[in-house]
Design a protein around this motif. Structure first.
Motif, PDB file in Angstrom:
ATOM      1  N   LEU A  29       0.823  -1.207   0.000  1.00  8.41           N
ATOM      2  CA  LEU A  29       0.000   0.000   0.000  1.00  8.41           C
ATOM      3  C   LEU A  29       0.856   1.257   0.000  1.00  8.41           C
ATOM      4  O   LEU A  29       0.595   2.206  -0.760  1.00  8.41           O
ATOM      5  CB  LEU A  29      -0.929   0.003   1.217  1.00  8.41           C
ATOM      6  CG  LEU A  29      -1.787   1.265   1.396  1.00  8.41           C
ATOM      7  CD1 LEU A  29      -2.685   1.484   0.183  1.00  8.41           C
ATOM      8  CD2 LEU A  29      -2.618   1.167   2.668  1.00  8.41           C
ATOM      9  N   ALA A  30       1.889   1.281   0.841  1.00 14.23           N
ATOM     10  CA  ALA A  30       2.707   2.483   0.979  1.00 14.23           C
ATOM     11  C   ALA A  30       3.454   2.810  -0.307  1.00 14.23           C
ATOM     12  O   ALA A  30       3.422   3.949  -0.789  1.00 14.23           O
ATOM     13  CB  ALA A  30       3.687   2.314   2.136  1.00 14.23           C
ATOM     14  N   VAL A  31       4.126   1.816  -0.876  1.00 12.01           N
ATOM     15  CA  VAL A  31       4.921   2.073  -2.085  1.00 12.01           C
ATOM     16  C   VAL A  31       4.019   2.356  -3.280  1.00 12.01           C
ATOM     17  O   VAL A  31       4.250   3.320  -4.026  1.00 12.01           O
ATOM     18  CB  VAL A  31       5.852   0.883  -2.384  1.00 12.01           C
ATOM     19  CG1 VAL A  31       6.565   1.091  -3.715  1.00 12.01           C
ATOM     20  CG2 VAL A  31       6.870   0.703  -1.263  1.00 12.01           C
ATOM     21  N   ALA A  32       2.991   1.541  -3.477  1.00  7.75           N
ATOM     22  CA  ALA A  32       2.098   1.746  -4.618  1.00  7.75           C
ATOM     23  C   ALA A  32       1.412   3.106  -4.550  1.00  7.75           C
ATOM     24  O   ALA A  32       1.343   3.834  -5.553  1.00  7.75           O
ATOM     25  CB  ALA A  32       1.060   0.634  -4.680  1.00  7.75           C
ATOM     26  N   SER A  33       0.904   3.477  -3.385  1.00  7.16           N
ATOM     27  CA  SER A  33       0.215   4.770  -3.251  1.00  7.16           C
ATOM     28  C   SER A  33       1.182   5.936  -3.422  1.00  7.16           C
ATOM     29  O   SER A  33       0.826   6.955  -4.032  1.00  7.16           O
ATOM     30  CB  SER A  33      -0.485   4.862  -1.895  1.00  7.16           C
ATOM     31  OG  SER A  33       0.450   4.810  -0.828  1.00  7.16           O
ATOM     32  N   SER A  34       2.403   5.806  -2.904  1.00  5.22           N
ATOM     33  CA  SER A  34       3.362   6.906  -3.037  1.00  5.22           C
ATOM     34  C   SER A  34       3.765   7.117  -4.494  1.00  5.22           C
ATOM     35  O   SER A  34       3.901   8.259  -4.947  1.00  5.22           O
ATOM     36  CB  SER A  34       4.607   6.638  -2.182  1.00  5.22           C
ATOM     37  OG  SER A  34       5.270   5.466  -2.603  1.00  5.22           O
ATOM     38  N   VAL A  35       3.941   6.019  -5.240  1.00  6.02           N
ATOM     39  CA  VAL A  35       4.292   6.137  -6.658  1.00  6.02           C
ATOM     40  C   VAL A  35       3.139   6.747  -7.448  1.00  6.02           C
ATOM     41  O   VAL A  35       3.349   7.622  -8.312  1.00  6.02           O
ATOM     42  CB  VAL A  35       4.673   4.755  -7.229  1.00  6.02           C
ATOM     43  CG1 VAL A  35       4.823   4.824  -8.746  1.00  6.02           C
ATOM     44  CG2 VAL A  35       5.968   4.254  -6.600  1.00  6.02           C
ATOM     45  N   ILE A  36       1.914   6.319  -7.159  1.00  8.23           N
ATOM     46  CA  ILE A  36       0.740   6.866  -7.847  1.00  8.23           C
ATOM     47  C   ILE A  36       0.574   8.352  -7.527  1.00  8.23           C
ATOM     48  O   ILE A  36       0.328   9.179  -8.428  1.00  8.23           O
ATOM     49  CB  ILE A  36      -0.526   6.087  -7.452  1.00  8.23           C
ATOM     50  CG1 ILE A  36      -0.460   4.650  -7.968  1.00  8.23           C
ATOM     51  CG2 ILE A  36      -1.774   6.780  -7.983  1.00  8.23           C
ATOM     52  CD1 ILE A  36      -0.401   4.521  -9.468  1.00  8.23           C
ATOM     53  N   ILE A  37       0.690   8.701  -6.249  1.00 10.58           N
ATOM     54  CA  ILE A  37       0.571  10.114  -5.856  1.00 10.58           C
ATOM     55  C   ILE A  37       1.637  10.949  -6.548  1.00 10.58           C
ATOM     56  O   ILE A  37       1.375  12.051  -7.049  1.00 10.58           O
ATOM     57  CB  ILE A  37       0.680  10.253  -4.326  1.00 10.58           C
ATOM     58  CG1 ILE A  37      -0.561   9.658  -3.650  1.00 10.58           C
ATOM     59  CG2 ILE A  37       0.848  11.717  -3.921  1.00 10.58           C
ATOM     60  CD1 ILE A  37      -0.446   9.557  -2.137  1.00 10.58           C
ATOM     61  N   ASP A  38       2.862  10.424  -6.563  1.00 10.11           N
ATOM     62  CA  ASP A  38       3.976  11.176  -7.134  1.00 10.11           C
ATOM     63  C   ASP A  38       3.809  11.396  -8.629  1.00 10.11           C
ATOM     64  O   ASP A  38       4.066  12.490  -9.137  1.00 10.11           O
ATOM     65  CB  ASP A  38       5.286  10.427  -6.859  1.00 10.11           C
ATOM     66  CG  ASP A  38       6.511  11.277  -7.137  1.00 10.11           C
ATOM     67  OD1 ASP A  38       6.831  12.141  -6.298  1.00 10.11           O
ATOM     68  OD2 ASP A  38       7.147  11.086  -8.186  1.00 10.11           O
ATOM     69  N   SER A  39       3.356  10.367  -9.341  1.00 10.94           N
ATOM     70  CA  SER A  39       3.299  10.454 -10.802  1.00 10.94           C
ATOM     71  C   SER A  39       2.001  11.041 -11.344  1.00 10.94           C
ATOM     72  O   SER A  39       1.978  11.564 -12.466  1.00 10.94           O
ATOM     73  CB  SER A  39       3.519   9.071 -11.413  1.00 10.94           C
ATOM     74  OG  SER A  39       2.543   8.168 -10.951  1.00 10.94           O
ATOM     75  N   PHE A  40       0.910  10.963 -10.562  1.00  9.54           N
ATOM     76  CA  PHE A  40      -0.383  11.453 -11.055  1.00  9.54           C
ATOM     77  C   PHE A  40      -0.789  12.797 -10.453  1.00  9.54           C
ATOM     78  O   PHE A  40      -1.662  13.474 -10.995  1.00  9.54           O
ATOM     79  CB  PHE A  40      -1.475  10.424 -10.776  1.00  9.54           C
ATOM     80  CG  PHE A  40      -1.480   9.270 -11.733  1.00  9.54           C
ATOM     81  CD1 PHE A  40      -2.285   9.271 -12.855  1.00  9.54           C
ATOM     82  CD2 PHE A  40      -0.642   8.193 -11.528  1.00  9.54           C
ATOM     83  CE1 PHE A  40      -2.280   8.206 -13.744  1.00  9.54           C
ATOM     84  CE2 PHE A  40      -0.626   7.121 -12.406  1.00  9.54           C
ATOM     85  CZ  PHE A  40      -1.444   7.132 -13.516  1.00  9.54           C
ATOM     86  N   ILE A  41      -0.186  13.174  -9.329  1.00 11.20           N
ATOM     87  CA  ILE A  41      -0.551  14.430  -8.676  1.00 11.20           C
ATOM     88  C   ILE A  41       0.643  15.377  -8.577  1.00 11.20           C
ATOM     89  O   ILE A  41       0.594  16.513  -9.046  1.00 11.20           O
ATOM     90  CB  ILE A  41      -1.131  14.173  -7.268  1.00 11.20           C
ATOM     91  CG1 ILE A  41      -2.410  13.339  -7.366  1.00 11.20           C
ATOM     92  CG2 ILE A  41      -1.409  15.499  -6.553  1.00 11.20           C
ATOM     93  CD1 ILE A  41      -3.016  12.975  -6.024  1.00 11.20           C
ATOM     94  N   VAL A  42       1.741  14.890  -7.994  1.00 13.55           N
ATOM     95  CA  VAL A  42       2.875  15.777  -7.715  1.00 13.55           C
ATOM     96  C   VAL A  42       3.580  16.204  -8.992  1.00 13.55           C
ATOM     97  O   VAL A  42       3.748  17.403  -9.242  1.00 13.55           O
ATOM     98  CB  VAL A  42       3.865  15.090  -6.747  1.00 13.55           C
ATOM     99  CG1 VAL A  42       5.114  15.950  -6.573  1.00 13.55           C
ATOM    100  CG2 VAL A  42       3.206  14.844  -5.399  1.00 13.55           C
ATOM    101  N   ARG A  43       4.018  15.243  -9.826  1.00 11.40           N
ATOM    102  CA  ARG A  43       4.803  15.600 -11.020  1.00 11.40           C
ATOM    103  C   ARG A  43       3.999  16.365 -12.075  1.00 11.40           C
ATOM    104  O   ARG A  43       4.484  17.368 -12.608  1.00 11.40           O
ATOM    105  CB  ARG A  43       5.426  14.353 -11.659  1.00 11.40           C
ATOM    106  CG  ARG A  43       6.342  13.576 -10.766  1.00 11.40           C
ATOM    107  CD  ARG A  43       7.531  14.357 -10.284  1.00 11.40           C
ATOM    108  NE  ARG A  43       7.862  13.965  -8.906  1.00 11.40           N
ATOM    109  CZ  ARG A  43       8.524  14.705  -8.060  1.00 11.40           C
ATOM    110  NH1 ARG A  43       8.938  15.897  -8.421  1.00 11.40           N
ATOM    111  NH2 ARG A  43       8.778  14.288  -6.828  1.00 11.40           N
ATOM    112  N   PRO A  44       2.779  15.928 -12.433  1.00 10.24           N
ATOM    113  CA  PRO A  44       2.073  16.646 -13.508  1.00 10.24           C
ATOM    114  C   PRO A  44       1.332  17.896 -13.046  1.00 10.24           C
ATOM    115  O   PRO A  44       0.990  18.741 -13.877  1.00 10.24           O
ATOM    116  CB  PRO A  44       1.090  15.598 -14.030  1.00 10.24           C
ATOM    117  CG  PRO A  44       0.809  14.730 -12.859  1.00 10.24           C
ATOM    118  CD  PRO A  44       2.069  14.688 -12.047  1.00 10.24           C
TER     119      PRO A  44
END
Length: 237
Positions: free
Chosen positions: A193-208
């Motif tokens: 949960l932690a790694v998958a959610s952090s990667v999704i948050i980073d690539s779908f919210i933070v970076r774009p």
């Protein structure tokens, strides 16, 4: 007094056992005005191993990792603000995913404690993965700035061209770690949960979304203190 515990010598459950024993020792010390110590045994060894590990990691190793990351990116991107912004946004993704994991396991699932190594795993992994994703965008952003586009136009073009690559890579990584949720071991479920959610948050919210907003707000300060090194050429018609 000898206490026998029914846990394996490497079990994380030894930590609350040690804390309970120390609490009892403190109460006895106060009641009888005597010094009572908890010494030796698996609970003590496990507790002080974790304490020493966290002291070294959070007191030195983590800062060294961040410093090396900033120095390398400063040399490569010829900017101090971009590496600082990168580290700050990566830490945002880590913080939000940790908060989500704690909410799910300690809140919704009845008080399951968060694995003590989880922040270490997230920081070590996301600092490298987040840097890779960011470099895809920022390298293209810098190219567009050199070609004569304004920072606002350049970051829009950078996200447009690199977005599919970053999103695809993030989905592959997130799904790979999400598969750990099928395990019956709660530690692996938490990592999933932690790694998958952090990667999704980073690539779908933070970076774009968040990164372009910060870059536009910073304006000329994006390239501080090497602003004069970013040479802009006329945009080809």
């Amino acid at each position: 007094m000898t206490v026998t515990v029914n846990q394996q010598s490497l079990s994380d459950k030894l930590i609350p056992i040690y804390l309970s024993l120390r609490k009892i020792a403190d109460e006895v010390s106060r009641e009888y005005d005597a010094e009572v110590l908890v010494g030796g045994g698996s609970p003590s060894y496990k507790y002080y191993f974790v304490l020493g590990f966290e002291h070294e990691y959070y007191g030195f190793i983590m800062y060294l990792m961040i410093a090396i990351n900033i120095v390398i990116l400063t040399i490569y991107m010829r900017s101090v603000m971009i590496p600082l912004r990168l580290v700050a946004t990566v830490l945002m993704s880590i913080t939000w995913s940790l908060a989500l994991t704690i909410f799910v396991f300690q809140g919704l699932m009845g008080g399951i404690k968060t694995y003590w190594l989880l922040p270490v795993i997230l920081i070590s992994l996301l600092l490298s993965v987040g840097t890779d994703y960011d470099l895809f965008i920022i390298s293209r952003f810098r190219e567009e700035v050199i070609n004569g586009f304004s920072d606002k136009e350049a970051i829009v073009r950078a996200v447009e061209f690199t977005g599919p690559v970053v999103t695809g890579a993030a989905l592959v990584l997130a799904m790979a770690f999400a598969s750990l949720a099928l395990s019956s071991i709660y530690i692996l479920k938490q990592v999933a949960l932690a790694v998958a959610s952090s990667v999704i948050i980073d690539s779908f919210i933070v970076r774009p979304l968040l990164v372009p907003a910060i870059i536009v707000l910073l304006g000329k300060w994006n390239w501080w203190p090497f602003s004069n090194k970013v040479i802009k050429h006329p945009v080809a018609n």
